[in-house]
Scaffold this motif. Structure first.
Motif, mmCIF file in Angstrom:
data_model
loop_
_atom_site.group_PDB
_atom_site.id
_atom_site.type_symbol
_atom_site.label_atom_id
_atom_site.label_comp_id
_atom_site.label_asym_id
_atom_site.label_seq_id
_atom_site.Cartn_x
_atom_site.Cartn_y
_atom_site.Cartn_z
ATOM 1 N N LEU A 1 84.605 52.235 117.238
ATOM 2 C CA LEU A 1 85.596 53.494 117.162
ATOM 3 C C LEU A 1 85.978 53.645 115.711
ATOM 4 C CD1 LEU A 1 87.322 55.692 118.713
ATOM 5 C CD2 LEU A 1 88.844 53.999 119.040
ATOM 6 N N ALA A 2 86.327 52.510 114.892
ATOM 7 C CA ALA A 2 86.912 52.417 113.715
ATOM 8 C C ALA A 2 85.734 53.052 112.718
ATOM 9 C CB ALA A 2 87.062 51.143 113.141
ATOM 10 N N TYR A 3 84.089 52.600 112.982
ATOM 11 C CA TYR A 3 83.185 53.100 112.131
ATOM 12 C C TYR A 3 82.961 54.517 112.606
ATOM 13 C CZ TYR A 3 78.659 53.604 110.338
ATOM 14 O OH TYR A 3 77.480 53.727 109.601
ATOM 15 N N LEU A 4 83.297 55.043 113.833
ATOM 16 C CA LEU A 4 82.869 56.549 113.933
ATOM 17 C C LEU A 4 84.102 57.348 113.044
ATOM 18 C CD1 LEU A 4 82.449 56.549 117.644
ATOM 19 C CD2 LEU A 4 80.889 57.315 115.951
ATOM 20 N N GLN A 5 85.208 56.668 113.017
ATOM 21 C CA GLN A 5 86.401 57.394 112.407
ATOM 22 C C GLN A 5 86.410 57.116 110.694
ATOM 23 O OE1 GLN A 5 88.420 59.558 113.401
ATOM 24 N NE2 GLN A 5 88.512 59.513 115.513
ATOM 25 N N PHE A 6 86.159 55.936 110.294
ATOM 26 C CA PHE A 6 86.135 55.705 109.022
ATOM 27 C C PHE A 6 84.923 55.031 108.204
ATOM 28 C CE2 PHE A 6 90.202 54.629 111.054
ATOM 29 C CZ PHE A 6 90.901 55.650 110.843
ATOM 30 N N LEU B 1 89.648 52.738 104.683
ATOM 31 C CA LEU B 1 90.326 52.561 105.618
ATOM 32 C C LEU B 1 89.887 51.603 106.889
ATOM 33 C CD1 LEU B 1 92.566 55.924 106.350
ATOM 34 C CD2 LEU B 1 93.203 53.771 105.191
ATOM 35 N N TYR B 2 88.555 51.563 106.959
ATOM 36 C CA TYR B 2 87.785 50.948 107.890
ATOM 37 C C TYR B 2 88.078 49.567 107.705
ATOM 38 C CZ TYR B 2 83.473 49.139 110.109
ATOM 39 O OH TYR B 2 82.781 48.282 110.659
ATOM 40 N N TRP B 3 88.042 48.693 106.822
ATOM 41 C CA TRP B 3 88.290 47.556 106.747
ATOM 42 C C TRP B 3 89.764 47.144 106.999
ATOM 43 C CZ3 TRP B 3 83.981 45.067 106.708
ATOM 44 C CH2 TRP B 3 82.892 45.645 106.096
ATOM 45 N N TRP B 4 90.796 47.888 106.811
ATOM 46 C CA TRP B 4 92.069 47.709 107.125
ATOM 47 C C TRP B 4 92.289 47.678 108.913
ATOM 48 C CZ3 TRP B 4 95.366 45.475 104.018
ATOM 49 C CH2 TRP B 4 95.253 45.674 102.639
ATOM 50 N N PHE C 1 93.733 55.655 115.001
ATOM 51 C CA PHE C 1 92.611 55.968 114.219
ATOM 52 C C PHE C 1 92.541 57.563 113.524
ATOM 53 C CE2 PHE C 1 90.219 51.975 115.711
ATOM 54 C CZ PHE C 1 91.069 51.398 114.882
ATOM 55 N N GLU C 2 92.613 58.452 114.702
ATOM 56 C CA GLU C 2 92.323 59.640 114.655
ATOM 57 C C GLU C 2 93.449 60.146 113.685
ATOM 58 O OE1 GLU C 2 91.936 63.786 116.963
ATOM 59 O OE2 GLU C 2 91.844 62.017 118.153
ATOM 60 N N ALA C 3 94.774 59.858 113.984
ATOM 61 C CA ALA C 3 95.924 60.217 113.053
ATOM 62 C C ALA C 3 95.595 59.960 111.679
ATOM 63 C CB ALA C 3 97.190 59.653 113.444
ATOM 64 N N GLU C 4 95.357 58.425 111.593
ATOM 65 C CA GLU C 4 94.982 58.078 109.910
ATOM 66 C C GLU C 4 93.939 58.968 109.445
ATOM 67 O OE1 GLU C 4 94.510 53.606 109.270
ATOM 68 O OE2 GLU C 4 95.222 53.405 111.368
ATOM 69 N N TRP D 1 95.241 61.923 108.119
ATOM 70 C CA TRP D 1 96.016 61.825 107.054
ATOM 71 C C TRP D 1 95.258 61.570 105.651
ATOM 72 C CZ3 TRP D 1 95.994 56.905 104.192
ATOM 73 C CH2 TRP D 1 96.875 57.140 102.977
ATOM 74 N N TRP D 2 94.101 60.870 105.933
ATOM 75 C CA TRP D 2 93.442 60.467 104.733
ATOM 76 C C TRP D 2 92.474 61.881 104.401
ATOM 77 C CZ3 TRP D 2 92.666 56.808 101.744
ATOM 78 C CH2 TRP D 2 91.506 56.490 100.810
ATOM 79 N N SER D 3 92.249 62.613 105.200
ATOM 80 C CA SER D 3 91.595 63.933 104.874
ATOM 81 C C SER D 3 92.501 64.881 104.070
ATOM 82 C CB SER D 3 91.080 64.557 105.992
ATOM 83 O OG SER D 3 90.053 63.756 106.871
ATOM 84 N N ARG D 4 93.590 64.833 104.518
ATOM 85 C CA ARG D 4 94.582 65.670 103.802
ATOM 86 C C ARG D 4 94.562 64.906 102.363
ATOM 87 N NH1 ARG D 4 97.529 65.770 108.808
ATOM 88 N NH2 ARG D 4 98.892 64.003 107.747
ATOM 89 N N ARG D 5 94.837 63.789 102.051
ATOM 90 C CA ARG D 5 95.086 62.949 101.092
ATOM 91 C C ARG D 5 93.954 63.498 100.061
ATOM 92 N NH1 ARG D 5 93.899 58.112 98.722
ATOM 93 N NH2 ARG D 5 95.394 57.135 97.418
#
Length: 270
Positions: free
Chosen positions: A187-192, A197-200, A256-259, A262-266
């Motif tokens: 799931l983390a890989y699919l998002q990041f 942020l993947y490793w965190w 994960f989705e919220a992160e 946030w990362w995309s906006r950043r």
């Protein structure tokens, strides 16, 4: 695929089988451990598209040396986690020179899945299970006290309102902990897959698993108080616990989705 590649793949396959069968303690609960093998095709699916170089680069000597050292240490110390790490390093030693350079960082992040495809949590991490049980019992004790219940605890055994509750090995969560890591890593890989942020978020999977297991212990204790030990230790013990784990997986998915948003906006504002 040339002769050298066939030798590598045959050797990796044989070594993986040896790591699985060297300690067959996992046969006590094959329904929990055999699904770990799905991590291999899951990694292959997530890694698409696979683009291979027509002419491989020179061998990845650091990865090969790491593989040999980890396999030797795992054999000496009798630790499946090191053997699995050595196997994964050997896989990377073969793959890295054959992958297109721009794909290597993305595929490297997937190596957590083949490492998790061996039952080393159940075989090596019994101490983790004990700490999961002890800390879970301690947390339930204090929550019960805050709620006004009479709770006494000794180790992983509790007396809640006169009802004995034992947080035994079945409540350690080890049987499903590694499967949760595999699902959470995918799931983390699919998002990041291309984000730091993947490793965190991989590091956050362990406290998430602890929280899920503690909530599982709490739910079983509440069920025992409300409907009796027979109900709590029957189907509810299995299905109630799985429901808690599924809920935690859904919470992780939402986080994960919220992160990711946030990362995309950043990145857009940068």
């Amino acid at each position: 695929m040339n002769r050298r590649d066939r030798i590598w793949i045959t050797g990796l396959t044989a070594l993986a089988a040896l790591i699985w069968i060297r300690d067959r303690a996992w046969l006590r609960s094959p329904e929990d451990t055999l699904p770990l093998l799905l991590a291999f095709p899951l990694a292959a699916w997530l890694g698409r598209p696979w683009r291979w170089r027509t002419t491989p680069e020179a061998a990845n000597r650091p990865a090969l040396a790491t593989a040999m050292g980890a396999l030797a240490a795992g054999s000496i110390l009798d630790l499946t986690c090191l053997l699995a790490f050595g196997w994964t390093s050997a896989l990377w030693a073969w793959m890295q020179p054959r992958l297109e350079p721009e794909d290597r960082p993305r595929i490297f992040r997937l190596l957590i899945l083949p490492w998790m495809a061996f039952p080393w949590v159940m075989l090596d991490a019994q101490s983790i299970g004990w700490w999961f049980r002890l800390s879970g019992a301690w947390t339930v004790e204090h929550l019960g006290t805050v709620a006004g219940l009479t709770v006494t605890r000794q180790g992983t055994g509790m007396l809640v309102q006169g009802l004995p509750v034992s947080v035994d090995a079945a409540c350690s969560g080890l049987n499903v902990l590694q499967s949760l890591f595999v699902a959470g890593s995918a799931l983390a890989y699919l998002q990041f897959s291309r984000s730091p942020l993947y490793w965190w978020n991989l590091a956050l999977l362990l406290p998430a698993a602890w929280l899920a297991n503690t909530l599982r212990i709490l739910a079983i204790t509440v069920a025992a108080l409300a409907w009796g030990p027979g109900f709590a230790m029957g189907l509810f013990h299995t299905w109630g616990g799985l429901t808690v784990l599924l809920g935690m997986f859904l919470v992780c998915s939402a986080v994960f989705e919220a992160e990711q948003r946030w990362w995309s906006r950043r990145e857009r504002q940068a």
